[in-house]
Design a protein around this motif. Sequence first.
Motif, PDB file in Angstrom:
ATOM      1  N   SER A  14       0.827  -1.217   0.000  1.00 31.31           N
ATOM      2  CA  SER A  14       0.000   0.000   0.000  1.00 31.31           C
ATOM      3  C   SER A  14       0.859   1.263   0.000  1.00 31.31           C
ATOM      4  N   GLU A  15       1.899   1.258   0.803  1.00 36.47           N
ATOM      5  CA  GLU A  15       2.797   2.415   0.879  1.00 36.47           C
ATOM      6  C   GLU A  15       3.521   2.639  -0.449  1.00 36.47           C
ATOM      7  N   LEU A  16       4.004   1.552  -1.061  1.00 38.18           N
ATOM      8  CA  LEU A  16       4.703   1.674  -2.335  1.00 38.18           C
ATOM      9  C   LEU A  16       3.764   2.173  -3.436  1.00 38.18           C
ATOM     10  N   ILE A  17       2.543   1.676  -3.434  1.00 40.13           N
ATOM     11  CA  ILE A  17       1.564   2.124  -4.423  1.00 40.13           C
ATOM     12  C   ILE A  17       1.288   3.615  -4.255  1.00 40.13           C
ATOM     13  N   LYS A  24       5.058   9.937  -7.651  1.00 39.21           N
ATOM     14  CA  LYS A  24       5.733   9.700  -8.931  1.00 39.21           C
ATOM     15  C   LYS A  24       7.049   8.939  -8.767  1.00 39.21           C
ATOM     16  N   GLU A  25       7.129   8.111  -7.721  1.00 42.86           N
ATOM     17  CA  GLU A  25       8.325   7.293  -7.518  1.00 42.86           C
ATOM     18  C   GLU A  25       8.187   5.983  -8.288  1.00 42.86           C
ATOM     19  N   ARG A  26       9.311   5.431  -8.669  1.00 44.12           N
ATOM     20  CA  ARG A  26       9.355   4.144  -9.367  1.00 44.12           C
ATOM     21  C   ARG A  26      10.189   3.186  -8.526  1.00 44.12           C
ATOM     22  N   PHE A  27       9.813   1.913  -8.546  1.00 41.11           N
ATOM     23  CA  PHE A  27      10.522   0.917  -7.749  1.00 41.11           C
ATOM     24  C   PHE A  27      10.841  -0.301  -8.599  1.00 41.11           C
ATOM     25  N   VAL A  28      12.016  -0.851  -8.400  1.00 40.08           N
ATOM     26  CA  VAL A  28      12.396  -2.115  -9.021  1.00 40.08           C
ATOM     27  C   VAL A  28      12.200  -3.183  -7.967  1.00 40.08           C
TER      28      VAL A  28
END
Length: 92
Positions: A14-17, A24-28
């Motif tokens: 939920s936090e990452l979403i 506007k952050e992106r995660f690998v």
Amino acid sequence: MPKVSVAEAKSHLSELIAKSAHGKERFVITRRNRPVAALVSLEDLRIIEQHQQREGLAAVAGKWRGFDELAETMGDLDRLRQSGGEGRDVSL
């Protein structure tokens, strides 16, 4: 881009979403320190998809005889978009 393990992504989804959608952050996403997926906003996904569609149409146009003008026009449009050009006035 920050890297996040699958386990961490599961526990903080939920936090990452929220960070992706609103910040506007992106995660690998990684598994055993190897990238396996990415979490991006819908806006970023649309940009990626539009880019793929333009490339696909340009490739097809380039293979059809007589469609050189279309490929050239598409290249002109892409250059205008990249340069931030406003285009021409088409108001009535």
